[in-house]
Design a protein around this motif. Structure first.
Motif, PDB file in Angstrom:
ATOM      1  N   LEU A   3     -11.052  11.741  33.102  1.00 22.74           N
ATOM      2  CA  LEU A   3     -10.328  12.316  31.971  1.00 22.74           C
ATOM      3  C   LEU A   3      -9.020  11.555  31.823  1.00 22.74           C
ATOM      4  O   LEU A   3      -8.232  11.472  32.771  1.00 22.74           O
ATOM      5  CB  LEU A   3     -10.044  13.802  32.205  1.00 22.74           C
ATOM      6  N   LYS A   5      -5.533  11.465  29.911  1.00 27.35           N
ATOM      7  CA  LYS A   5      -4.597  12.269  29.125  1.00 27.35           C
ATOM      8  C   LYS A   5      -3.559  11.320  28.539  1.00 27.35           C
ATOM      9  O   LYS A   5      -2.818  10.670  29.274  1.00 27.35           O
ATOM     10  CB  LYS A   5      -3.918  13.317  29.999  1.00 27.35           C
ATOM     11  N   TYR A   7      -0.300  10.628  26.065  1.00 27.24           N
ATOM     12  CA  TYR A   7       0.884  11.236  25.450  1.00 27.24           C
ATOM     13  C   TYR A   7       1.547  10.189  24.555  1.00 27.24           C
ATOM     14  O   TYR A   7       1.910   9.111  25.026  1.00 27.24           O
ATOM     15  CB  TYR A   7       1.879  11.683  26.524  1.00 27.24           C
ATOM     16  N   TYR A  42      -0.815  14.612  21.756  1.00 26.70           N
ATOM     17  CA  TYR A  42      -1.537  14.627  23.018  1.00 26.70           C
ATOM     18  C   TYR A  42      -3.025  14.457  22.735  1.00 26.70           C
ATOM     19  O   TYR A  42      -3.575  15.094  21.836  1.00 26.70           O
ATOM     20  CB  TYR A  42      -1.281  15.958  23.746  1.00 26.70           C
ATOM     21  N   GLU A  44      -7.032  13.781  24.757  1.00 33.33           N
ATOM     22  CA  GLU A  44      -7.847  13.703  25.970  1.00 33.33           C
ATOM     23  C   GLU A  44      -9.074  12.863  25.659  1.00 33.33           C
ATOM     24  O   GLU A  44      -9.789  13.129  24.694  1.00 33.33           O
ATOM     25  CB  GLU A  44      -8.277  15.093  26.439  1.00 33.33           C
ATOM     26  N   TYR A  76      -0.243   7.275  29.718  1.00 30.93           N
ATOM     27  CA  TYR A  76      -1.450   8.051  29.997  1.00 30.93           C
ATOM     28  C   TYR A  76      -1.617   8.243  31.489  1.00 30.93           C
ATOM     29  O   TYR A  76      -1.055   7.527  32.302  1.00 30.93           O
ATOM     30  CB  TYR A  76      -2.701   7.427  29.372  1.00 30.93           C
TER      31      TYR A  76
END
Length: 82
Positions: A3, A5, A7, A42, A44, A76
């Motif tokens: 995963l 993430k 930003y 944001y 994912e 990230y």
């Protein structure tokens, strides 16, 4: 499964009008200790565990689609998906 993430935020040199409006609203609510607010995005992204080009492709996706490199920056984190 990995995963990622992501930003995305405005560069420090760019005026964050939405962040300023939110800060003003927070201060109006009586929270006068909040001195700065920054608005961002944001995302994912999920990838298979054995994806060899993960970081290279995440950088390309961010540069070409998720962030405007003229006014935004991104960072990230890569984690194991639950």
């Amino acid at each position: 499964m990995k995963l990622v993430k992501v930003y995305v935020t405005l560069k420090k040199s760019v005026l964050d009008a939405q962040g300023e409006a939110i800060k003003s609203a927070i201060n109006t609510m009586g929270y006068d200790k909040v001195s700065d607010v920054h608005m961002g995005k944001y995302f994912e992204l999920s990838f298979p565990d054995d994806y060899a080009e993960l970081e290279k492709d995440v950088d390309t996706i961010c540069d070409d689609l998720l962030a405007n490199p003229n006014i935004e920056t991104y960072r990230y984190e890569i984690a194991e998906a639950e």
